[in-house]
Write a protein that holds these residues in place. Structure first.
Motif, PDB file in Angstrom:
ATOM      1  N   PRO A   1       0.819  -1.218   0.000  1.00  6.91           N
ATOM      2  CA  PRO A   1       0.000   0.000   0.000  1.00  6.91           C
ATOM      3  C   PRO A   1       0.853   1.268   0.000  1.00  6.91           C
ATOM      4  CG  PRO A   1      -0.784  -1.556   1.649  1.00  6.91           C
ATOM      5  CD  PRO A   1       0.534  -2.084   1.143  1.00  6.91           C
ATOM      6  N   VAL A   2       0.293   2.303  -0.632  1.00 13.26           N
ATOM      7  CA  VAL A   2       0.967   3.605  -0.702  1.00 13.26           C
ATOM      8  C   VAL A   2       0.051   4.683  -0.128  1.00 13.26           C
ATOM      9  CG1 VAL A   2       2.360   2.947  -2.703  1.00 13.26           C
ATOM     10  CG2 VAL A   2       0.165   4.094  -3.060  1.00 13.26           C
ATOM     11  N   PRO A   3       0.640   5.777   0.358  1.00 11.89           N
ATOM     12  CA  PRO A   3      -0.183   6.890   0.855  1.00 11.89           C
ATOM     13  C   PRO A   3      -0.954   7.551  -0.286  1.00 11.89           C
ATOM     14  CG  PRO A   3       2.143   7.184   1.441  1.00 11.89           C
ATOM     15  CD  PRO A   3       2.068   6.037   0.503  1.00 11.89           C
ATOM     16  N   GLY A   4      -2.046   8.211   0.070  1.00 11.97           N
ATOM     17  CA  GLY A   4      -2.768   9.030  -0.893  1.00 11.97           C
ATOM     18  C   GLY A   4      -1.957  10.273  -1.222  1.00 11.97           C
ATOM     19  N   VAL A   5      -2.514  11.119  -2.073  1.00 11.75           N
ATOM     20  CA  VAL A   5      -1.798  12.326  -2.483  1.00 11.75           C
ATOM     21  C   VAL A   5      -2.728  13.536  -2.393  1.00 11.75           C
ATOM     22  CG1 VAL A   5      -2.292  12.033  -4.951  1.00 11.75           C
ATOM     23  CG2 VAL A   5      -0.254  13.271  -4.255  1.00 11.75           C
ATOM     24  N   VAL A   6      -2.140  14.667  -2.036  1.00 15.31           N
ATOM     25  CA  VAL A   6      -2.876  15.929  -1.926  1.00 15.31           C
ATOM     26  C   VAL A   6      -2.274  16.914  -2.931  1.00 15.31           C
ATOM     27  CG1 VAL A   6      -3.517  17.847  -0.422  1.00 15.31           C
ATOM     28  CG2 VAL A   6      -3.283  15.537   0.534  1.00 15.31           C
ATOM     29  N   PRO A   7      -3.042  17.299  -3.968  1.00 14.89           N
ATOM     30  CA  PRO A   7      -2.537  18.260  -4.960  1.00 14.89           C
ATOM     31  C   PRO A   7      -2.244  19.614  -4.326  1.00 14.89           C
ATOM     32  CG  PRO A   7      -4.600  17.237  -5.676  1.00 14.89           C
ATOM     33  CD  PRO A   7      -4.396  16.864  -4.251  1.00 14.89           C
ATOM     34  N   GLU A   8      -1.234  20.306  -4.847  1.00 16.48           N
ATOM     35  CA  GLU A   8      -0.822  21.601  -4.295  1.00 16.48           C
ATOM     36  C   GLU A   8      -1.058  22.781  -5.230  1.00 16.48           C
ATOM     37  OE1 GLU A   8       0.201  22.329  -1.222  1.00 16.48           O
ATOM     38  OE2 GLU A   8      -0.065  20.240  -0.637  1.00 16.48           O
ATOM     39  N   SER A   9      -1.300  22.525  -6.504  1.00 21.60           N
ATOM     40  CA  SER A   9      -1.513  23.631  -7.448  1.00 21.60           C
ATOM     41  C   SER A   9      -2.813  23.390  -8.206  1.00 21.60           C
ATOM     42  CB  SER A   9      -0.346  23.731  -8.432  1.00 21.60           C
ATOM     43  OG  SER A   9      -0.377  22.631  -9.340  1.00 21.60           O
ATOM     44  N   GLU A  10      -3.270  24.419  -8.927  1.00 25.04           N
ATOM     45  CA  GLU A  10      -4.483  24.272  -9.728  1.00 25.04           C
ATOM     46  C   GLU A  10      -4.318  23.188 -10.785  1.00 25.04           C
ATOM     47  OE1 GLU A  10      -6.432  27.719 -11.382  1.00 25.04           O
ATOM     48  OE2 GLU A  10      -5.807  28.930  -9.645  1.00 25.04           O
ATOM     49  N   MET A  11      -3.164  23.175 -11.438  1.00 23.26           N
ATOM     50  CA  MET A  11      -2.919  22.168 -12.468  1.00 23.26           C
ATOM     51  C   MET A  11      -2.923  20.768 -11.863  1.00 23.26           C
ATOM     52  SD  MET A  11       0.193  21.801 -15.141  1.00 23.26           S
ATOM     53  CE  MET A  11       0.969  20.229 -14.896  1.00 23.26           C
ATOM     54  N   GLU A  12      -2.267  20.607 -10.722  1.00 24.81           N
ATOM     55  CA  GLU A  12      -2.257  19.303 -10.061  1.00 24.81           C
ATOM     56  C   GLU A  12      -3.658  18.885  -9.634  1.00 24.81           C
ATOM     57  OE1 GLU A  12       2.268  19.803  -8.299  1.00 24.81           O
ATOM     58  OE2 GLU A  12       0.577  19.883  -6.926  1.00 24.81           O
ATOM     59  N   GLU A  13      -4.447  19.821  -9.166  1.00 28.53           N
ATOM     60  CA  GLU A  13      -5.827  19.522  -8.781  1.00 28.53           C
ATOM     61  C   GLU A  13      -6.621  19.047  -9.996  1.00 28.53           C
ATOM     62  OE1 GLU A  13      -9.078  18.745  -6.647  1.00 28.53           O
ATOM     63  OE2 GLU A  13      -7.232  19.436  -5.699  1.00 28.53           O
ATOM     64  N   GLU A  14      -6.429  19.709 -11.122  1.00 31.50           N
ATOM     65  CA  GLU A  14      -7.117  19.312 -12.347  1.00 31.50           C
ATOM     66  C   GLU A  14      -6.700  17.906 -12.781  1.00 31.50           C
ATOM     67  OE1 GLU A  14      -7.308  20.835 -16.953  1.00 31.50           O
ATOM     68  OE2 GLU A  14      -7.171  22.349 -15.377  1.00 31.50           O
ATOM     69  N   LEU A  15      -5.388  17.647 -12.767  1.00 29.89           N
ATOM     70  CA  LEU A  15      -4.894  16.311 -13.126  1.00 29.89           C
ATOM     71  C   LEU A  15      -5.408  15.259 -12.143  1.00 29.89           C
ATOM     72  CD1 LEU A  15      -1.208  17.165 -14.120  1.00 29.89           C
ATOM     73  CD2 LEU A  15      -3.103  16.560 -15.662  1.00 29.89           C
ATOM     74  N   PHE A  16      -5.461  15.607 -10.866  1.00 28.76           N
ATOM     75  CA  PHE A  16      -5.968  14.708  -9.823  1.00 28.76           C
ATOM     76  C   PHE A  16      -7.435  14.370 -10.103  1.00 28.76           C
ATOM     77  CE2 PHE A  16      -8.051  14.097  -5.680  1.00 28.76           C
ATOM     78  CZ  PHE A  16      -7.277  13.078  -5.147  1.00 28.76           C
ATOM     79  N   GLN A  17      -8.234  15.384 -10.442  1.00 33.53           N
ATOM     80  CA  GLN A  17      -9.660  15.172 -10.707  1.00 33.53           C
ATOM     81  C   GLN A  17      -9.883  14.302 -11.953  1.00 33.53           C
ATOM     82  OE1 GLN A  17     -12.077  15.915  -8.637  1.00 33.53           O
ATOM     83  NE2 GLN A  17     -10.641  16.921  -7.250  1.00 33.53           N
ATOM     84  N   GLN A  18      -8.994  14.389 -12.920  1.00 32.62           N
ATOM     85  CA  GLN A  18      -9.114  13.609 -14.156  1.00 32.62           C
ATOM     86  C   GLN A  18      -8.557  12.193 -14.027  1.00 32.62           C
ATOM     87  OE1 GLN A  18      -6.865  16.139 -16.744  1.00 32.62           O
ATOM     88  NE2 GLN A  18      -8.511  17.635 -16.981  1.00 32.62           N
ATOM     89  N   ALA A  19      -7.926  11.889 -12.910  1.00 28.38           N
ATOM     90  CA  ALA A  19      -7.249  10.595 -12.735  1.00 28.38           C
ATOM     91  C   ALA A  19      -8.197   9.411 -12.832  1.00 28.38           C
ATOM     92  CB  ALA A  19      -6.501  10.569 -11.403  1.00 28.38           C
ATOM     93  N   THR A  20      -9.392   9.541 -12.311  1.00 24.90           N
ATOM     94  CA  THR A  20     -10.350   8.433 -12.363  1.00 24.90           C
ATOM     95  C   THR A  20     -10.671   8.074 -13.813  1.00 24.90           C
ATOM     96  OG1 THR A  20     -11.296   9.112 -10.257  1.00 24.90           O
ATOM     97  CG2 THR A  20     -12.645   7.667 -11.625  1.00 24.90           C
ATOM     98  N   LYS A  21     -10.849   9.078 -14.645  1.00 27.38           N
ATOM     99  CA  LYS A  21     -11.123   8.839 -16.065  1.00 27.38           C
ATOM    100  C   LYS A  21      -9.940   8.122 -16.726  1.00 27.38           C
ATOM    101  CE  LYS A  21     -12.129  11.202 -20.377  1.00 27.38           C
ATOM    102  NZ  LYS A  21     -12.164  12.474 -21.074  1.00 27.38           N
ATOM    103  N   ARG A  22      -8.723   8.572 -16.442  1.00 30.07           N
ATOM    104  CA  ARG A  22      -7.543   7.929 -17.023  1.00 30.07           C
ATOM    105  C   ARG A  22      -7.429   6.486 -16.543  1.00 30.07           C
ATOM    106  NH1 ARG A  22      -5.496  13.018 -15.899  1.00 30.07           N
ATOM    107  NH2 ARG A  22      -4.505  12.271 -13.983  1.00 30.07           N
ATOM    108  N   ARG A  23      -7.735   6.229 -15.277  1.00 26.22           N
ATOM    109  CA  ARG A  23      -7.665   4.875 -14.721  1.00 26.22           C
ATOM    110  C   ARG A  23      -8.657   3.958 -15.446  1.00 26.22           C
ATOM    111  NH1 ARG A  23      -8.303   6.110  -9.490  1.00 26.22           N
ATOM    112  NH2 ARG A  23      -6.110   6.610  -9.323  1.00 26.22           N
ATOM    113  N   LYS A  24      -9.863   4.452 -15.709  1.00 28.52           N
ATOM    114  CA  LYS A  24     -10.871   3.664 -16.432  1.00 28.52           C
ATOM    115  C   LYS A  24     -10.403   3.373 -17.856  1.00 28.52           C
ATOM    116  CE  LYS A  24     -14.897   5.183 -13.825  1.00 28.52           C
ATOM    117  NZ  LYS A  24     -16.092   6.040 -13.817  1.00 28.52           N
ATOM    118  N   GLU A  25      -9.794   4.364 -18.502  1.00 32.54           N
ATOM    119  CA  GLU A  25      -9.279   4.167 -19.867  1.00 32.54           C
ATOM    120  C   GLU A  25      -8.177   3.116 -19.883  1.00 32.54           C
ATOM    121  OE1 GLU A  25      -8.121   8.039 -21.266  1.00 32.54           O
ATOM    122  OE2 GLU A  25     -10.202   8.735 -21.367  1.00 32.54           O
TER     123      GLU A  25
END
Length: 154
Positions: free
Chosen positions: A124-148
């Motif tokens: 197991p690995v720790p979760g991640v907390v985005p620090e910038s707007e771009m990172e937050e956007e990439l974080f929010q899109q991660a579920t879609k990329r995981r499904k793809e």
């Protein structure tokens, strides 16, 4: 397990493009850039997980512009999202053209790294907390990329 800031994993490397790194057109080999990307993604994932990691996938690589002999590449890798044992790492590569002084984005990529123990079992690995707007956007899109990714492996 406590989530960690993206700043924990952020890794920056600088590379000089040398003649052996280039093709007959004088531009850097794509495979050389891929090796740099894989290395920085592994380092970022190891910093985040405090474990040895292996590359599970290189999901996308976008070659946007080229680099020539004498150019300086700056690579930045950061863990952008996590699963139970996996980490999605975003890597961007920028090129500083010494002759013009301009900087251009040359490559972007997403890789999935998996943390493993000494026996090669996922851990197991720790979760991640985005620090910038771009990172937050990439974080929010991660579920879609995981499904793809999941669809692509079926």
């Amino acid at each position: 397990m406590e989530s960690l800031s993206t700043n924990v994993s952020r890794t920056i490397q600088t590379k000089l493009v040398l003649p052996p790194d280039t093709n007959h057109l004088g531009t850097i080999f794509g495979g050389k850039v891929l090796a740099y990307i894989d290395e920085i993604a592994a380092i970022a994932a190891m910093k985040h997980s405090q474990c040895v990691v292996v590359t599970a996938s290189i999901d996308t690589v976008n070659f946007l512009s080229s680099a020539r002999v004498g150019d300086i590449l700056t690579l930045e890798g950061v863990v952008i999202s996590t699963g139970r044992t996996s980490m999605e790492v975003y890597v961007k590569v920028e090129c500083k053209h010494l002759d013009t002084g301009e900087t251009s984005l040359t490559t972007t990529s997403f890789l999935t790294m998996v943390a493993i123990d000494q026996q090669g079992n996922p851990v197991p690995v720790p979760g991640v907390v985005p620090e910038s707007e771009m990172e937050e956007e990439l974080f929010q899109q991660a579920t879609k990329r995981r499904k793809e990714r999941s669809r692509a492996t079926r």
